[in-house]
Scaffold this active site. Structure first.
Site, PDB file in Angstrom:
ATOM      1  CB  CYS A  45      47.856 -23.383   2.094  1.00 46.96           C
ATOM      2  SG  CYS A  45      47.501 -22.453   3.598  1.00 46.96           S
ATOM      3  CG  HIS A  86      46.827 -27.892   5.507  1.00 49.72           C
ATOM      4  ND1 HIS A  86      47.611 -27.780   4.377  1.00 49.72           N
ATOM      5  CD2 HIS A  86      46.342 -26.643   5.734  1.00 49.72           C
ATOM      6  CE1 HIS A  86      47.602 -26.523   3.966  1.00 49.72           C
ATOM      7  NE2 HIS A  86      46.825 -25.810   4.759  1.00 49.72           N
ATOM      8  CD  GLU A  87      42.760 -26.029   7.289  1.00 52.28           C
ATOM      9  OE1 GLU A  87      43.002 -24.924   7.816  1.00 52.28           O
ATOM     10  OE2 GLU A  87      42.808 -26.198   6.060  1.00 52.28           O
ATOM     11  CG  HIS A  96      46.976 -22.887   9.038  1.00 52.97           C
ATOM     12  ND1 HIS A  96      47.799 -22.028   8.346  1.00 52.97           N
ATOM     13  CD2 HIS A  96      46.334 -23.618   8.107  1.00 52.97           C
ATOM     14  CE1 HIS A  96      47.661 -22.240   7.039  1.00 52.97           C
ATOM     15  NE2 HIS A  96      46.780 -23.205   6.863  1.00 52.97           N
TER      16      HIS A  96
HETATM   17 NI    NI Z   1      46.261 -23.780   4.918  1.00 50.80          NI
END
Ligand code: NI
Length: 187
Positions: A98, A140-141, A144
């Site tokens: 990341c 994953h995104e 966030h």
């Molecule tokens: Ni990331």
């Protein structure tokens, strides 16, 4: 279009749920996305979420290189207010990296097949399905946007490692560690 500074783990902006975007077609959203694209390219990432550049809005960009997705490229995608629905009860663990957690990598369990929906920059609703690496990047995104970084998803913290240490140890054993764009080892 400036390259924006990327917030790193520990920054308050990375810990909180980002706000829904009210008007996806607003010029300010397009301007933010342009800056995010420039920042992601500069950082050699495959994805970036608005909180990583200090903006608490539910905006994500990503792409999937052809070599990571069975030769099928997923072109640069801008997602506003994305929603993920798992299409399987199966999770798989792979290394992730990341831009907000530089130099490190670790194995993260993710759904192997998902449906995801979002609003695009013209205000249109889009629905897609994804599996494997494509599904992993989206999960994953989108994490966030909920204040979650990949180490919080890890089941086995012993796999958290510095990428250069993994590479040095592999070389010492006569092997090589191939890493992806962000530094995550490819198994
Ligand atoms: Ni990331």
């Amino acid at each position: 279009m400036p390259v924006l500074p990327i917030s790193r783990m520990g920054a308050d902006i990375l810990k909180h749920r980002a706000d829904d975007v009210v008007d996806a077609a607003a010029p300010a959203v397009a301007s933010l996305v342009n800056d995010m694209i420039e920042t992601m390219i500069d950082a050699k990432g495959v994805g970036l979420a608005a909180p990583q550049v200090g903006v608490g809005q539910r905006v994500v960009i990503f792409f999937v290189p052809a070599e990571r997705n069975g030769s099928v490229e997923v072109p640069l995608t801008v997602m506003i207010n994305p929603v993920i629905e798992p299409l399987t009860g199966v999770q798989a663990e792979q290394f992730e990296a990341c831009l907000s957690v530089p130099s490190l990598t670790g194995k993260v369990p993710r759904w192997t097949k998902i449906r995801y929906s979002f609003t695009d920059l013209s205000g249109q609703k889009v629905v897609r399905e994804a599996d494997d690496f494509h599904a992993r990047v989206v999960q994953h995104e989108c994490d966030h946007l909920d204040g979650v970084l990949y180490p919080q998803r890890m089941k086995d913290m012993r796999t958290l490692a510095f990428v250069d240490v993994l590479q040095a140890e592999a070389i010492a054993k006569g092997k090589a560690v191939k890493v992806d764009e962000e530094g995550a080892p490819i198994e």
